[in-house]
Design a protein around this motif. Structure first.
Motif, PDB file in Angstrom:
ATOM      1  N   TYR A 590     -42.367   1.039   0.767  1.00 26.63           N
ATOM      2  CA  TYR A 590     -42.545  -0.390   0.499  1.00 26.63           C
ATOM      3  C   TYR A 590     -43.243  -0.575  -0.839  1.00 26.63           C
ATOM      4  CZ  TYR A 590     -44.638  -5.044   0.756  1.00 26.63           C
ATOM      5  OH  TYR A 590     -45.023  -6.323   0.476  1.00 26.63           O
ATOM      6  N   ASP A 591     -42.696  -1.474  -1.653  1.00 31.17           N
ATOM      7  CA  ASP A 591     -43.267  -1.819  -2.955  1.00 31.17           C
ATOM      8  C   ASP A 591     -43.844  -3.222  -2.843  1.00 31.17           C
ATOM      9  OD1 ASP A 591     -43.968  -2.289  -5.548  1.00 31.17           O
ATOM     10  OD2 ASP A 591     -42.063  -1.661  -6.432  1.00 31.17           O
ATOM     11  N   PRO A 592     -45.165  -3.388  -2.910  1.00 27.19           N
ATOM     12  CA  PRO A 592     -45.744  -4.727  -2.729  1.00 27.19           C
ATOM     13  C   PRO A 592     -45.471  -5.664  -3.896  1.00 27.19           C
ATOM     14  CG  PRO A 592     -47.459  -3.175  -3.333  1.00 27.19           C
ATOM     15  CD  PRO A 592     -46.207  -2.368  -3.150  1.00 27.19           C
ATOM     16  N   PRO A 737     -24.758  -1.691  -7.354  1.00 28.10           N
ATOM     17  CA  PRO A 737     -25.205  -1.912  -8.739  1.00 28.10           C
ATOM     18  C   PRO A 737     -26.573  -2.572  -8.778  1.00 28.10           C
ATOM     19  CG  PRO A 737     -22.926  -2.616  -8.423  1.00 28.10           C
ATOM     20  CD  PRO A 737     -23.476  -2.325  -7.076  1.00 28.10           C
ATOM     21  N   VAL A 738     -27.453  -2.050  -9.592  1.00 28.51           N
ATOM     22  CA  VAL A 738     -28.815  -2.561  -9.707  1.00 28.51           C
ATOM     23  C   VAL A 738     -28.871  -3.535 -10.869  1.00 28.51           C
ATOM     24  CG1 VAL A 738     -31.236  -1.944 -10.021  1.00 28.51           C
ATOM     25  CG2 VAL A 738     -29.687  -0.408  -8.777  1.00 28.51           C
ATOM     26  N   PRO A 739     -29.368  -4.761 -10.654  1.00 31.69           N
ATOM     27  CA  PRO A 739     -29.430  -5.708 -11.791  1.00 31.69           C
ATOM     28  C   PRO A 739     -30.434  -5.240 -12.817  1.00 31.69           C
ATOM     29  CG  PRO A 739     -30.584  -6.575  -9.867  1.00 31.69           C
ATOM     30  CD  PRO A 739     -29.870  -5.325  -9.422  1.00 31.69           C
ATOM     31  N   GLU A 740     -30.246  -5.703 -14.022  1.00 31.43           N
ATOM     32  CA  GLU A 740     -31.142  -5.349 -15.109  1.00 31.43           C
ATOM     33  C   GLU A 740     -32.533  -5.880 -14.808  1.00 31.43           C
ATOM     34  OE1 GLU A 740     -30.727  -3.541 -17.718  1.00 31.43           O
ATOM     35  OE2 GLU A 740     -28.648  -3.069 -17.189  1.00 31.43           O
ATOM     36  N   PRO A 741     -33.584  -5.132 -15.155  1.00 33.10           N
ATOM     37  CA  PRO A 741     -34.934  -5.623 -14.892  1.00 33.10           C
ATOM     38  C   PRO A 741     -35.223  -6.895 -15.682  1.00 33.10           C
ATOM     39  CG  PRO A 741     -34.986  -3.696 -16.305  1.00 33.10           C
ATOM     40  CD  PRO A 741     -33.580  -3.828 -15.823  1.00 33.10           C
ATOM     41  N   VAL A 742     -35.935  -7.799 -15.040  1.00 39.14           N
ATOM     42  CA  VAL A 742     -36.274  -9.080 -15.651  1.00 39.14           C
ATOM     43  C   VAL A 742     -37.648  -8.967 -16.275  1.00 39.14           C
ATOM     44  CG1 VAL A 742     -36.625 -11.531 -15.248  1.00 39.14           C
ATOM     45  CG2 VAL A 742     -34.894 -10.274 -13.935  1.00 39.14           C
ATOM     46  N   ARG A 743     -37.765  -9.357 -17.488  1.00 38.56           N
ATOM     47  CA  ARG A 743     -39.051  -9.317 -18.170  1.00 38.56           C
ATOM     48  C   ARG A 743     -39.941 -10.380 -17.553  1.00 38.56           C
ATOM     49  NH1 ARG A 743     -37.765  -9.093 -24.504  1.00 38.56           N
ATOM     50  NH2 ARG A 743     -39.913  -9.791 -24.509  1.00 38.56           N
ATOM     51  N   ARG A 744     -41.080  -9.923 -17.073  1.00 41.03           N
ATOM     52  CA  ARG A 744     -41.950 -10.834 -16.354  1.00 41.03           C
ATOM     53  C   ARG A 744     -42.565 -11.901 -17.266  1.00 41.03           C
ATOM     54  NH1 ARG A 744     -43.553  -9.193 -11.313  1.00 41.03           N
ATOM     55  NH2 ARG A 744     -45.424 -10.471 -11.522  1.00 41.03           N
ATOM     56  N   ASP A 745     -42.637 -11.609 -18.578  1.00 44.01           N
ATOM     57  CA  ASP A 745     -43.251 -12.591 -19.482  1.00 44.01           C
ATOM     58  C   ASP A 745     -42.202 -13.445 -20.189  1.00 44.01           C
ATOM     59  OD1 ASP A 745     -43.842 -10.326 -22.259  1.00 44.01           O
ATOM     60  OD2 ASP A 745     -42.205 -10.490 -20.795  1.00 44.01           O
ATOM     61  N   ALA A 746     -40.919 -13.240 -19.876  1.00 45.68           N
ATOM     62  CA  ALA A 746     -39.877 -14.010 -20.539  1.00 45.68           C
ATOM     63  C   ALA A 746     -39.808 -15.404 -19.928  1.00 45.68           C
ATOM     64  CB  ALA A 746     -38.529 -13.306 -20.420  1.00 45.68           C
ATOM     65  N   PRO A 747     -39.570 -16.421 -20.711  1.00 41.66           N
ATOM     66  CA  PRO A 747     -39.439 -17.783 -20.143  1.00 41.66           C
ATOM     67  C   PRO A 747     -38.168 -17.873 -19.322  1.00 41.66           C
ATOM     68  CG  PRO A 747     -38.927 -17.780 -22.488  1.00 41.66           C
ATOM     69  CD  PRO A 747     -39.445 -16.419 -22.180  1.00 41.66           C
ATOM     70  N   ARG A 748     -38.248 -18.542 -18.210  1.00 41.62           N
ATOM     71  CA  ARG A 748     -37.102 -18.700 -17.322  1.00 41.62           C
ATOM     72  C   ARG A 748     -36.789 -20.186 -17.184  1.00 41.62           C
ATOM     73  NH1 ARG A 748     -39.829 -14.699 -12.937  1.00 41.62           N
ATOM     74  NH2 ARG A 748     -39.742 -12.836 -14.217  1.00 41.62           N
ATOM     75  N   PRO A 857     -49.960 -10.835  -5.226  1.00 37.77           N
ATOM     76  CA  PRO A 857     -49.725 -12.116  -5.917  1.00 37.77           C
ATOM     77  C   PRO A 857     -49.312 -11.886  -7.352  1.00 37.77           C
ATOM     78  CG  PRO A 857     -52.074 -11.724  -5.645  1.00 37.77           C
ATOM     79  CD  PRO A 857     -51.366 -10.636  -4.870  1.00 37.77           C
ATOM     80  N   ALA A 858     -48.682 -12.883  -7.910  1.00 40.46           N
ATOM     81  CA  ALA A 858     -48.200 -12.766  -9.290  1.00 40.46           C
ATOM     82  C   ALA A 858     -49.351 -12.552 -10.255  1.00 40.46           C
ATOM     83  CB  ALA A 858     -47.405 -14.020  -9.671  1.00 40.46           C
ATOM     84  N   GLU A 859     -50.533 -13.170  -9.960  1.00 42.51           N
ATOM     85  CA  GLU A 859     -51.663 -13.011 -10.863  1.00 42.51           C
ATOM     86  C   GLU A 859     -52.231 -11.602 -10.827  1.00 42.51           C
ATOM     87  OE1 GLU A 859     -51.103 -15.581  -9.047  1.00 42.51           O
ATOM     88  OE2 GLU A 859     -50.787 -17.070 -10.621  1.00 42.51           O
ATOM     89  N   ALA A 860     -51.848 -10.780  -9.820  1.00 38.47           N
ATOM     90  CA  ALA A 860     -52.343  -9.408  -9.732  1.00 38.47           C
ATOM     91  C   ALA A 860     -51.402  -8.430 -10.394  1.00 38.47           C
ATOM     92  CB  ALA A 860     -52.550  -9.022  -8.277  1.00 38.47           C
ATOM     93  N   VAL A 861     -50.367  -8.949 -11.102  1.00 40.56           N
ATOM     94  CA  VAL A 861     -49.353  -8.089 -11.710  1.00 40.56           C
ATOM     95  C   VAL A 861     -49.171  -8.516 -13.156  1.00 40.56           C
ATOM     96  CG1 VAL A 861     -46.979  -7.266 -11.632  1.00 40.56           C
ATOM     97  CG2 VAL A 861     -48.205  -7.779  -9.500  1.00 40.56           C
ATOM     98  N   GLY A 862     -49.241  -7.560 -14.029  1.00 41.09           N
ATOM     99  CA  GLY A 862     -48.862  -7.780 -15.409  1.00 41.09           C
ATOM    100  C   GLY A 862     -47.683  -6.899 -15.761  1.00 41.09           C
ATOM    101  N   ARG A 918     -46.630  -1.993 -17.072  1.00 39.86           N
ATOM    102  CA  ARG A 918     -46.971  -2.791 -15.885  1.00 39.86           C
ATOM    103  C   ARG A 918     -48.397  -2.454 -15.457  1.00 39.86           C
ATOM    104  NH1 ARG A 918     -43.343  -3.044 -10.410  1.00 39.86           N
ATOM    105  NH2 ARG A 918     -44.319  -1.027 -10.017  1.00 39.86           N
ATOM    106  N   LEU A 919     -49.156  -3.503 -15.150  1.00 44.74           N
ATOM    107  CA  LEU A 919     -50.536  -3.372 -14.709  1.00 44.74           C
ATOM    108  C   LEU A 919     -50.657  -4.034 -13.337  1.00 44.74           C
ATOM    109  CD1 LEU A 919     -52.771  -2.011 -16.344  1.00 44.74           C
ATOM    110  CD2 LEU A 919     -53.675  -4.270 -16.883  1.00 44.74           C
ATOM    111  N   LEU A 920     -51.184  -3.293 -12.359  1.00 38.76           N
ATOM    112  CA  LEU A 920     -51.284  -3.775 -10.984  1.00 38.76           C
ATOM    113  C   LEU A 920     -52.736  -3.717 -10.543  1.00 38.76           C
ATOM    114  CD1 LEU A 920     -48.319  -1.724  -9.438  1.00 38.76           C
ATOM    115  CD2 LEU A 920     -48.231  -3.982 -10.465  1.00 38.76           C
ATOM    116  N   ARG A 921     -53.175  -4.785  -9.900  1.00 35.54           N
ATOM    117  CA  ARG A 921     -54.537  -4.826  -9.382  1.00 35.54           C
ATOM    118  C   ARG A 921     -54.493  -5.096  -7.886  1.00 35.54           C
ATOM    119  NH1 ARG A 921     -59.407  -9.213 -10.375  1.00 35.54           N
ATOM    120  NH2 ARG A 921     -60.819  -8.300  -8.843  1.00 35.54           N
ATOM    121  N   ASP A 922     -55.065  -4.169  -7.142  1.00 37.71           N
ATOM    122  CA  ASP A 922     -55.269  -4.375  -5.712  1.00 37.71           C
ATOM    123  C   ASP A 922     -56.630  -3.783  -5.361  1.00 37.71           C
ATOM    124  OD1 ASP A 922     -53.908  -5.357  -3.176  1.00 37.71           O
ATOM    125  OD2 ASP A 922     -54.450  -3.317  -2.581  1.00 37.71           O
TER     126      ASP A 922
END
Length: 997
Positions: A590-592, A737-748, A857-862, A918-922
Motif C-alpha cells: 500500500y502506498d499512502p 498501460p501506466v499513465p504518465e506521472p502528473v507533476r504535482r506542482d503543475a497548474p491543473r 494529506p496533500a500538505e504532507a507531500v511535496g 518527492r518529500l513525504l512527511r509522516d
C-alpha cells in the motif's frame, strides 16, 4: 582312481579316463618325420587344434599352423630340430582357414630316430591360455578357502580329511596340516559322529547336497556345548569323476540361545499384547494407571499399586526428584499420590513393602498424598531408577514385591509395586524383565499425556512469538489484527500475518496459511514469514516476492534446498507428502501517497474491501498456485482504495469449517463487515481533493467485473463524488498501460496551485542570492502551532506531533484524536467479526488483519519534476527549503539540502531522463529522487586521491536509513530522517566525516 583292473609287479593299471592335471592343462603330442612332415597326430592334438589326423598327416606343420610372416623362421627351427637339436618355446598358432592367430602354445620338441635310423622329432604342445586360467583359478580358490570366515573341510573318497582351512583349525586347535587324515570321530561324540558319517556317505554316493545338519559338541579345552550347522556337497574332477565331499560349518550357538530366550519370552507375549491394547487409550493420568493394574492383576501378580508424583498431576514443571537429608525420616522423596490399587486377595489396601507405608503405619489409601522415607526400598528405586526386589516379612501375606519405577524418556514419573502372596511362584529374572516392560509401557503413556500438554503450550508460545508483537503501525493505515489458535485437539497451525514497513512510507500487508498443524506447520510458517520480511526489504514487486517465496517453500522439504528441489521437481512425482510444504499467501503493498494497493495472491482467499457507506466486496485478485507447487507465475493487480475504506485480509479458518461451507462463511463475513455496528461513523468529512481521481469509471451493470487486460484503454479520470459500486471490485492489472506521472506542482484546469510552492515557470538559472520564499498560505498557514488549544501536545518521540501539526488536507486526513477514535473503532470491528462468525469450531487457526485507509494529506507531500540540467540541483535545494519551512522543520533544512544535492547530482551524472523529487512527511521524513536510469547506486569507499565518490557515504552517515529500489520506469533513491524530538540521530562527528577521506 575309480576302477582298478589289475596289478603287475607293483604297477597299477587304470582303465577309467584319467582324472589328473592333464584334464585341465590341455596337453597334446604329435611327431614329425624325417621329411619334416607330420606323420603321427594324437587325439588330444585333434581336440586342441580342431583338426583330425587325416587332415594334417603328411603336411608341413609350418604351412598349416603358422602365419605367413612366421613361416621362414619356423622352417629354420624345424631344420635345426631334424639336425638333432632340442627346442622349447612359445609359438602362436592358428586353425587352418582362420586368418589370424588363434592362440599361443608352449611347444617342447625332442629329436628322435625312426627304425631306419633317420632323424625325426616328437612334439609336446600345451595351451598357454589354459595354463594361465589354471593359475588364476588356483589363486582364487586359495583365497576363498583360506580367508573364509566359516570352517571348511575336504573329505576324500575314504571320508578322511584331505584339507581344512585356518578357521577350522582355530576352533579345534592345532595347525592346518595336523588335521589331514582325521575322521569325524576325532571331533564329535559317537552319536553325532555316526550321524555325520552317514551323511557323508550318502552325499558321496548320491551327489545330493545335505543342508543345515545340526551338530552338538565341545571344542578342545572347553566344556561349553557348541552348536554347528554343516552343509555338505560332493566335489568332482575336471572329467566329472567324484573325488570327495566338501563341508562348510558355521557356529550357531548364539542362534540356539536366542531361540531358547524367544521361547521364554513367548510365554509373556500374550500379557504384553493385552497391555498394548488396554494401556494408553486415553490421555488421563489416573485412567492410564488403572489400566496398568487391570492388566497386571491377576495375570502377573496378586496385588499392585501405582504412585505418581504430585507435581505431575498438578501440571507443575518442577523436577520431582527432591530429596531431604538421610536424617529426615519423615521426608525423603518428593510428594507422591496413590492413584490406583488392585488386589486379587483383598478389597482393602495392604502394606506390601516394609517402610513404604504412611507415617502412622497404615496402608496408603487411593488419592492420598505421601512420601517415602529416605532409607525405604521404594525411595531407593525412585532415586536409582532401577527395579528393586523386596522379600516379604515373616508372617506377612506378601511373599515378595517388585518396586519398579515408571521411567519414560529418562524421566521418573512415579512408582508401581507388584506383589505376590505366599503360595505363588516367587518372582524370577524373567518376571523382573516383564515387570519393567509393563511399567515402561505405562510410563510412556503417562509421560505422553504430560508431554502433549507441555508441547502444546510451547507450540502456542512459539507461534505467538512468530506473529508481530503489539499493535502494528503503518503510515496512512490504521491496523487491527487478531489471531486465534485451534483447540487442544488440533494443536496449532501455520496461520500468520505481518505488517512490514517499506521505503517511501509504503506498507506491505501479508496473510498466509501453511497447510497442516503442529510444530511442523509452525516452524514452516516461521521460515516463510522470515523469508517474506527479507524479500520485502529488498523492495521487490509483490509477484516477485511470491515467486521467490514459492522457491523457498519447495526447498523446505528438500535437504539440498530450493535449487535442488526445483531441479528434481519434474523427475519425481512420488515424493513423500509428509515432506511437502504447501502454503497460501496474499501479499499487498500500500502506498499512502496515491492510496493505491498492489496485490498478489498465491492460492489464498480474496481480500475484502468495504468502502464508506457501501457493502463489503470481494476484490477480484487472480488466485495463483499455492506456495510450494511451482511452475506457474503470479499476477499482480492494483486497486485504488478510497479514503476511509476498510481492507480485510484473513485465513480460511475464519470463514470455513466442517459445518459451514466456504461460500456461506464468505457471505457471513461480508455481512458482518457491512453491519453498521462494524462501521462506526466516526470519520470526519473529507475536504475537497486537489488531485484528480484515477479510479475507473462506474460499470453500467452489476455483473462481476473482468480484470483489466493489457490491451484495455486506460480509463479517464472521474470526479471523486461519482458513486462507484460493484459486486466485485475490479482492480487494475500491473501490466496495463501506466499513465504518465502528473507533476504535482503543475497548474491543473479548475484546480488552484498549492500556495507557496513555485510552479514550473519558476525553473530557471540559479540566483546569485537565494530569494526569500514566502511561507505558504491557505490550510498550511492556518495550521495551529504546537500546544495550541484543541491540538495534541507535541511530545518528543511521538510521530507526527513535533513542530506545527499538519492540518487536515484535501485527501481527508484526520487529526490525532480522530485517528485514535478510528483505531478504537477498528478494534471494535475485529471483535464484532469474531463474535458474529463461527470462530469456535476449533478445526483451524484464525488470522485476521484489518486496515483502515488514511492516506497522506496533500500538505504532507511535496512532489516536483526537475529538468535534466545542472541548475536543477540548486532548484531542488530551494524547493525542499521552502517546504520544510512550511512544515516548521527548520532544524532539518541544512541536512536535507545537503543530502538532496547529493542525490540529485547523482541522478544528473549517472541517471537518465527527467528527475523527480518527492518529500513525504509522516512519522518520519522521507526524501525520494526518481530517474529513468536502471543502474542501482553502489556505495563504495573512495580512495585518498579520488575527488568524488563520497556522496553516498555522506548520505548513509547523516540519514537514519537510505536505499534504492527499481521502478517500472527506472529507479528511486531515498533517504529517511527522524523528525526533531522523535529520536533523531546525533550529528556526525568530525572523525566520522574525516573517515570518508
Amino acid at each position: 582312481m575309480s576302477e582298478i583292473s589289475g596289478t603287475t609287479n607293483g604297477v597299477v593299471w587304470q582303465s577309467s579316463p584319467p582324472g589328473s592335471i592333464y584334464d585341465y592343462i590341455r596337453a597334446a603330442a604329435f611327431s614329425i618325420g624325417p621329411d619334416g612332415l607330420v606323420d603321427q597326430w594324437s587325439r588330444r592334438a585333434a581336440d586342441l587344434f580342431g583338426i583330425t589326423a587325416a587332415e594334417v598327416r603328411g603336411k608341413d606343420p609350418v604351412e598349416v599352423f603358422l602365419a605367413a610372416e612366421l613361416r621362414p623362421r619356423g622352417r629354420r627351427q624345424v631344420a635345426e630340430i631334424l639336425d638333432g637339436k632340442e627346442w622349447t618355446g612359445l609359438v602362436p598358432f592358428r586353425i587352418p582357414g582362420a586368418g589370424v592367430a588363434h592362440g599361443v602354445a608352449e611347444v617342447y620338441v625332442m629329436p628322435s630316430e625312426t627304425e631306419s635310423g633317420e632323424r625325426a622329432a616328437l612334439c609336446i604342445v600345451v595351451d598357454v591360455h589354459a595354463l594361465q586360467q589354471i593359475e588364476t583359478d588356483l589363486a582364487a580358490s586359495q583365497a576363498v578357502f583360506g580367508q573364509s570366515p566359516f570352517g571348511f573341510l575336504l573329505f576324500g573318497t575314504d571320508l578322511r580329511v584331505q584339507r581344512t582351512n585356518q578357521r577350522f583349525a582355530t576352533v579345534f586347535g592345532g595347525a592346518v596340516e595336523e588335521h589331514r587324515g582325521r575322521t569325524v570321530h576325532d571331533y564329535l561324540s559317537r552319536p553325532e559322529a555316526d550321524r555325520m558319517d552317514a551323511s557323508l556317505r550318502r552325499v558321496l554316493a548320491t551327489g545330493e547336497p545335505a543342508v543345515d545338519i545340526q551338530l552338538v559338541g565341545t571344542a578342545p579345552n572347553s566344556t561349553d556345548r557348541r552348536h554347528w550347522s554343516v552343509n555338505l556337497y560332493r566335489v568332482h574332477s575336471g572329467s566329472g569323476r567324484p573325488i570327495g565331499v566338501a563341508g562348510v560349518g558355521t557356529d550357531v550357538t548364539r542362534r540356539h540361545v536366542a531361540a531358547r530366550e524367544a521361547a521364554s519370552a513367548r510365554r509373556n507375549l500374550a500379557l504384553l499384547n493385552e497391555a498394548s491394547a488396554r494401556i494408553g487409550n486415553s490421555l488421563d493420568l489416573e485412567t492410564t494407571a488403572r489400566e496398568l493394574l487391570d492388566v497386571a492383576v491377576p495375570g502377573f501378580c496378586d496385588l499392585a499399586s501405582v504412585d505418581l508424583f504430585h507435581a505431575l498431576l498438578t501440571g507443575e514443571e518442577a523436577p520431582p526428584g527432591r530429596w531431604e537429608s538421610p536424617g529426615a525420616e519423615s521426608h525423603g522423596s518428593a510428594a507422591l499420590r496413590r492413584v490406583a490399587f488392585a488386589s486379587a486377595v483383598s478389597d482393602s489396601p495392604l502394606i506390601t513393602t516394609p517402610g513404604c507405608g504412611s507415617r502412622s503405619g497404615t496402608p496408603t489409601a487411593v488419592g492420598e498424598v505421601h512420601r517415602y522415607s529416605f532409607h525405604s526400598p521404594c525411595a531407593d528405586a525412585l532415586r536409582a531408577a532401577r527395579v528393586r526386589y523386596i522379600p516379604g516379612e515373616e508372617g506377612s501375606l506378601v511373599q515378595s514385591t517388585l518396586a519398579v519405577p515408571l521411567v519414560a524418556h529418562d524421566s521418573v514419573v512415579g512408582l508401581v509395586q507388584f506383589s505376590r502372596t505366599k503360595g505363588s511362584e516367587p518372582f524370577g529374572e524373567r518376571d523382573r524383565s516383564l515387570a519393567v516392560e509393563l511399567a515402561a509401557r505405562a510410563a510412556v503413556c503417562i509421560d505422553n499425556a504430560r508431554l502433549y500438554r507441555r508441547e502444546h503450550e510451547r507450540a502456542l508460545i512459539l507461534q505467538r512469538s512468530l506473529l508481530p508483537p503489539g499493535d502494528p503501525e503503518a503510515a496512512g493505515l490504521d491496523i487491527a489484527c487478531r489471531y486465534l489458535p485451534g483447540n487442544t485437539a488440533t494443536e496449532v497451525g501455520g496461520d500468520w500475518f505481518d505488517v512490514i514497513e517499506l521505503p517511501g512510507h509504503r506498507t506491505a500487508l501479508v496473510v498466509g496459511d501453511v497447510m497442516g498443524r503442529g510444530l511442523r506447520a509452525a516452524v514452516a510458517m516461521g521460515e516463510l514469514r522470515t523469508a517474506v520480511r527479507t524479500l520485502a526489504l529488498l523492495d521487490m514487486e509483490p509477484a516477485e516476492v511470491l515467486s521467490a517465496l514459492d522457491e523457498i517453500a519447495r526447498g523446505l522439504g528438500s535437504p539440498s534446498g530450493a535449487q535442488q528441489a526445483s531441479r528434481v521437481a519434474h523427475k519425481s512425482r512420488e515424493a513423500d507428502l509428509a515432506e511437502v510444504y504447501l502454503a497460501t499467501c496474499v501479499y499487498a503493498v500500500y502506498d499512502p501517497v496515491t492510496r493505491r494497493c498492489t496485490f498478489a495472491n498465491a492460492g489464498h482467499l480474496p481480500p475484502v474491501l468495504v468502502e464508506p457507506g457501501e457493502e463489503a466486496l470481494l476484490l477480484d485478485v487472480p488466485p495463483g498456485m499455492p506456495l510450494g507447487v511451482g511452475g506457474e507465475p503470479f499476477e499482480e493487480v492494483e486497486v485504488e482504495l478510497p479514503e476511509g475504506a476498510l481492507l480485510a485480509l484473513y485465513t480460511d479458518g475464519l470463514v470455513e469449517s466442517r459445518h459451514h461451507p466456504l461460500d456461506e462463511g464468505l457471505r457471513a463475513f461480508r455481512t458482518a463487515l457491512t453491519d453498521p455496528r462494524a462501521r462506526p461513523d466516526t470519520r470526519p468529512a473529507p475536504l475537497p481533493d486537489t488531485r484528480p481521481d484515477t479510479r475507473p469509471a462506474p460499470r453500467p451493470d452489476t455483473r462481476p467485473a473482468r480484470p483489466a487486460r493489457q490491451d484495455d484503454p486506460v480509463p479517464e479520470p472521474v470526479r471523486r463524488d461519482t458513486p462507484v459500486r460493484e459486486s466485485v471490485r475490479e482492480p487494475v492489472r500491473r501490466d496495463a498501460p501506466v499513465p504518465e506521472p502528473v507533476r504535482r506542482d503543475a497548474p491543473r484546469p479548475g484546480l488552484p496551485r498549492r500556495p507557496g510552492l513555485p510552479g514550473p515557470e519558476s525553473f530557471g538559472p540559479p540566483q546569485t542570492a537565494r530569494p526569500e520564499i514566502p511561507r505558504p498560505q491557505g490550510p498550511v498557514a492556518a495550521a495551529r502551532p504546537a500546544n495550541a488549544p484543541g491540538t495534541p501536545s507535541a511530545t518528543p518521540g511521538t510521530p507526527g506531533t513535533s513542530g506545527a501539526p499538519v492540518a487536515p488536507g484535501p485527501r481527508g486526513a484526520t487529526s490525532n484524536a480522530a485517528r485514535a477514535d478510528l483505531s478504537r473503532s477498528l478494534e471494535d470491528v475485529c471483535d464484532h467479526v469474531l463474535n458474529t462468525l463461527d470462530t469456535r469450531h476449533g478445526e483451524d487457526d484464525i488470522a485476521l488483519l484489518m486496515a483502515r485507509v488514511q492516506g497522506l494529506p496533500a500538505e504532507a507531500v511535496g512532489d516536483w519534476v526537475l529538468p535534466r540540467e545542472p541548475r536543477s540541483v540548486g532548484r531542488a535545494r530551494e524547493l525542499v527549503r521552502a517546504l520544510l519551512t512550511s512544515w516548521d522543520l527548520q532544524a532539518l533544512i541544512d541536512t536535507v539540502e545537503l543530502l538532496v544535492s547529493e542525490l540529485v547530482t547523482n541522478a544528473l551524472r549517472y541517471g537518465e531522463g527527467e528527475i523527480r523529487l518527492r518529500l513525504l512527511r509522516d512519522r518520519t521524513l522521507v526524501c525520494e529522487v526518481w530517474d529513468s536510469g536502471l543502474v542501482q547506486p553502489r556505495r563504495r569507499r573512495a580512495r585518498d586521491t579520488d575527488e568524488g565518490g563520497r556522496g553516498l557515504q555522506l548520505v548513509g552517515l547523516m540519514s537514519a536509513a537510505w536505499g534504492s529500489r527499481r521502478t517500472p520506469r527506472g529507479k528511486t533513491v531515498w533517504f529517511e530522517l527522524a523528525l526533531p524530538g522523535a529520536g533523531a540521530p546525533a550529528e556526525p562527528t568530525v572523525d566520522q566525516l574525516l573517515s570518508m577521506f
